[in-house]
Design a protein around this motif. Structure first.
Motif, PDB file in Angstrom:
ATOM      1  N   PRO A 111      33.449 -54.471 -71.556  1.00 35.82           N
ATOM      2  CA  PRO A 111      33.665 -53.396 -72.525  1.00 35.82           C
ATOM      3  C   PRO A 111      32.992 -53.609 -73.792  1.00 35.82           C
ATOM      4  O   PRO A 111      32.790 -52.360 -74.728  1.00 35.82           O
ATOM      5  N   GLU A 112      32.717 -54.756 -74.225  1.00 35.75           N
ATOM      6  CA  GLU A 112      32.125 -55.115 -75.483  1.00 35.75           C
ATOM      7  C   GLU A 112      30.866 -54.618 -75.618  1.00 35.75           C
ATOM      8  O   GLU A 112      30.050 -54.675 -76.841  1.00 35.75           O
ATOM      9  N   ILE A 113      30.187 -54.271 -74.486  1.00 32.75           N
ATOM     10  CA  ILE A 113      28.473 -53.925 -74.460  1.00 32.75           C
ATOM     11  C   ILE A 113      28.823 -52.511 -73.624  1.00 32.75           C
ATOM     12  O   ILE A 113      29.466 -52.051 -73.020  1.00 32.75           O
ATOM     13  N   VAL A 114      27.864 -51.597 -74.516  1.00 36.94           N
ATOM     14  CA  VAL A 114      27.744 -50.480 -74.067  1.00 36.94           C
ATOM     15  C   VAL A 114      26.589 -50.063 -73.555  1.00 36.94           C
ATOM     16  O   VAL A 114      25.442 -50.780 -74.064  1.00 36.94           O
ATOM     17  N   LEU A 115      26.123 -49.050 -72.580  1.00 40.92           N
ATOM     18  CA  LEU A 115      24.799 -49.100 -72.030  1.00 40.92           C
ATOM     19  C   LEU A 115      24.681 -47.353 -71.809  1.00 40.92           C
ATOM     20  O   LEU A 115      25.517 -46.652 -71.814  1.00 40.92           O
ATOM     21  N   HIS A 116      23.259 -47.265 -71.773  1.00 44.12           N
ATOM     22  CA  HIS A 116      22.997 -45.706 -71.371  1.00 44.12           C
ATOM     23  C   HIS A 116      23.121 -45.606 -69.867  1.00 44.12           C
ATOM     24  O   HIS A 116      22.351 -46.010 -69.004  1.00 44.12           O
ATOM     25  N   LEU A 117      24.360 -44.786 -69.340  1.00 39.61           N
ATOM     26  CA  LEU A 117      24.641 -44.914 -68.076  1.00 39.61           C
ATOM     27  C   LEU A 117      24.640 -43.382 -67.530  1.00 39.61           C
ATOM     28  O   LEU A 117      24.906 -42.669 -68.284  1.00 39.61           O
ATOM     29  N   ALA A 118      24.350 -43.224 -66.376  1.00 35.45           N
ATOM     30  CA  ALA A 118      24.733 -41.933 -65.580  1.00 35.45           C
ATOM     31  C   ALA A 118      26.038 -41.870 -65.648  1.00 35.45           C
ATOM     32  O   ALA A 118      26.793 -42.445 -64.930  1.00 35.45           O
ATOM     33  N   ALA A 119      26.689 -40.722 -65.960  1.00 33.08           N
ATOM     34  CA  ALA A 119      28.127 -40.400 -66.065  1.00 33.08           C
ATOM     35  C   ALA A 119      28.502 -40.111 -64.478  1.00 33.08           C
ATOM     36  O   ALA A 119      29.590 -40.321 -63.950  1.00 33.08           O
ATOM     37  N   GLU A 120      27.648 -39.343 -63.661  1.00 36.67           N
ATOM     38  CA  GLU A 120      27.684 -39.204 -62.244  1.00 36.67           C
ATOM     39  C   GLU A 120      26.475 -39.716 -61.580  1.00 36.67           C
ATOM     40  O   GLU A 120      25.250 -39.686 -62.006  1.00 36.67           O
ATOM     41  N   SER A 121      26.558 -40.487 -60.448  1.00 38.01           N
ATOM     42  CA  SER A 121      25.636 -41.042 -59.776  1.00 38.01           C
ATOM     43  C   SER A 121      24.751 -40.040 -59.030  1.00 38.01           C
ATOM     44  O   SER A 121      23.538 -40.159 -58.975  1.00 38.01           O
ATOM     45  N   LEU A 122      25.276 -39.056 -58.494  1.00 29.94           N
ATOM     46  CA  LEU A 122      24.242 -38.395 -57.474  1.00 29.94           C
ATOM     47  C   LEU A 122      23.339 -37.580 -58.322  1.00 29.94           C
ATOM     48  O   LEU A 122      22.067 -37.430 -57.701  1.00 29.94           O
ATOM     49  N   PRO A 123      23.767 -36.626 -59.108  1.00 37.38           N
ATOM     50  CA  PRO A 123      22.606 -35.900 -59.799  1.00 37.38           C
ATOM     51  C   PRO A 123      21.327 -36.552 -60.279  1.00 37.38           C
ATOM     52  O   PRO A 123      20.321 -36.237 -60.207  1.00 37.38           O
ATOM     53  N   ILE A 124      21.475 -37.771 -60.932  1.00 36.61           N
ATOM     54  CA  ILE A 124      20.219 -38.588 -61.258  1.00 36.61           C
ATOM     55  C   ILE A 124      19.598 -39.276 -60.044  1.00 36.61           C
ATOM     56  O   ILE A 124      18.378 -38.994 -60.235  1.00 36.61           O
ATOM     57  N   TRP A 125      20.078 -39.415 -59.264  1.00 35.86           N
ATOM     58  CA  TRP A 125      19.550 -39.852 -57.904  1.00 35.86           C
ATOM     59  C   TRP A 125      18.801 -38.619 -57.386  1.00 35.86           C
ATOM     60  O   TRP A 125      17.660 -38.780 -56.830  1.00 35.86           O
ATOM     61  N   GLN A 126      19.510 -37.539 -57.245  1.00 34.64           N
ATOM     62  CA  GLN A 126      18.767 -36.246 -56.854  1.00 34.64           C
ATOM     63  C   GLN A 126      17.482 -35.935 -57.589  1.00 34.64           C
ATOM     64  O   GLN A 126      16.491 -35.491 -57.096  1.00 34.64           O
ATOM     65  N   ARG A 127      17.751 -36.059 -58.940  1.00 38.93           N
ATOM     66  CA  ARG A 127      16.563 -35.589 -59.979  1.00 38.93           C
ATOM     67  C   ARG A 127      15.313 -36.561 -59.816  1.00 38.93           C
ATOM     68  O   ARG A 127      14.425 -36.185 -59.582  1.00 38.93           O
ATOM     69  N   THR A 128      15.683 -37.904 -59.518  1.00 38.33           N
ATOM     70  CA  THR A 128      14.544 -38.735 -59.358  1.00 38.33           C
ATOM     71  C   THR A 128      13.884 -38.527 -58.049  1.00 38.33           C
ATOM     72  O   THR A 128      12.805 -38.624 -57.752  1.00 38.33           O
ATOM     73  N   GLU A 129      14.608 -38.299 -56.921  1.00 41.37           N
ATOM     74  CA  GLU A 129      14.221 -37.890 -55.606  1.00 41.37           C
ATOM     75  C   GLU A 129      13.193 -36.846 -55.701  1.00 41.37           C
ATOM     76  O   GLU A 129      12.128 -36.606 -55.081  1.00 41.37           O
ATOM     77  N   GLU A 130      13.612 -35.701 -56.410  1.00 40.90           N
ATOM     78  CA  GLU A 130      12.539 -34.655 -56.538  1.00 40.90           C
ATOM     79  C   GLU A 130      11.500 -34.801 -57.193  1.00 40.90           C
ATOM     80  O   GLU A 130      10.340 -34.305 -56.892  1.00 40.90           O
ATOM     81  N   GLU A 131      11.476 -35.994 -58.124  1.00 47.78           N
ATOM     82  CA  GLU A 131      10.361 -36.430 -59.128  1.00 47.78           C
ATOM     83  C   GLU A 131       9.402 -36.877 -58.306  1.00 47.78           C
ATOM     84  O   GLU A 131       8.076 -37.535 -58.455  1.00 47.78           O
ATOM     85  N   LEU A 132      10.115 -37.763 -57.278  1.00 51.23           N
ATOM     86  CA  LEU A 132       9.290 -39.134 -56.613  1.00 51.23           C
ATOM     87  C   LEU A 132       8.145 -38.556 -55.982  1.00 51.23           C
ATOM     88  O   LEU A 132       7.026 -39.464 -56.134  1.00 51.23           O
TER      89      LEU A 132
END
Length: 225
Positions: free
Chosen positions: A30-51
């Motif tokens: 927790p001492e490290i913060v990252l730019h993370l997907a809050a939900e996994s499915l939407p970003i996977w779907q978005r990248t699949e659409e663009e793939l």
């Protein structure tokens, strides 16, 4: 929440990373913060659409995978592993392990990933944590880079790639590099050629894994390998 979709991700990977993620603490680190997907499915779907259109790779960089979390935790809890040393984080993804090495006092940290979106994520995440990390944007497998320590999390997904990577890591270890691997028991991890160093229970998401707490190990190549 997402800041809104980016029309052409390949044109601006950094904008895509920031638009499709939130800055969140890493569960086991927790001492490290990252730019993370809050939900996994939407970003996977978005990248699949663009793939098919632009060849956008899967967004491995948008998640804190179990092996990387365990390895980052281990480095922060045992800073002598990297303190004052030249460190490589191989297949860095989000840059989590590289950031941990920087925070633990490495003299220099390089994060290698061939995915342009991962490269953008590493840069953004390093900046968010005030970490000094240099991004390597080429395939370095087979190179001898003069690193004192080589860190690698979650690298045993594909058979052919794992064979190539572990052969290289063993050659680096034979040449004097201190090699550490974080892995929760992926299919192509060569257990018989590794020695277990530590174990962690890593919080993960069921959308990506088979449990909410993933039993994950830190490994090193056997001296005889």
């Amino acid at each position: 929440m997402s800041a809104g979709p980016v029309s052409h991700p390949a044109a601006d990977p950094a904008a895509f990373v920031r638009a499709e993620t939130r800055l969140l603490p890493v569960p086991l680190v927790p001492e490290i913060v990252l730019h993370l997907a809050a939900e996994s499915l939407p970003i996977w779907q978005r990248t699949e659409e663009e793939l098919g259109e632009i060849g956008l790779p899967p967004p491995f960089w948008a998640f804190a995978w179990a092996g990387g979390q365990a390895l980052a935790r281990h480095v922060l809890d045992h800073p002598a592993i990297v303190h004052g040393k030249r460190v490589l984080d191989f297949a860095s993804g989000s840059g989590l392990v590289a950031i941990a090495a920087s925070k633990a006092g490495a003299s220099s940290v390089e994060a290698a990933d061939i995915d342009g979106f991962a490269q953008a994520a590493i840069a953004a995440n390093a900046q968010a944590n005030g970490a000094d990390v240099t991004v390597i944007a080429v395939d370095i497998i087979g190179m001898v880079g003069g690193w004192d320590v080589v860190l690698a999390g979650d690298i045993a997904y594909e058979r052919d790639l794992s064979t190539r990577v572990f052969g290289w890591l063993e050659s680096l270890a034979a040449g004097g590099a201190d090699v550490w691997i974080g892995d929760p028991g992926r299919s192509y991890l060569p257990h018989e050629r590794l020695e277990k160093q530590a174990e962690y229970g890593v919080p993960v998401t069921r959308d990506l894994e088979d449990s909410e707490i993933k039993r994950t190990f830190v490994w090193r190549p056997r001296a005889s390998a």
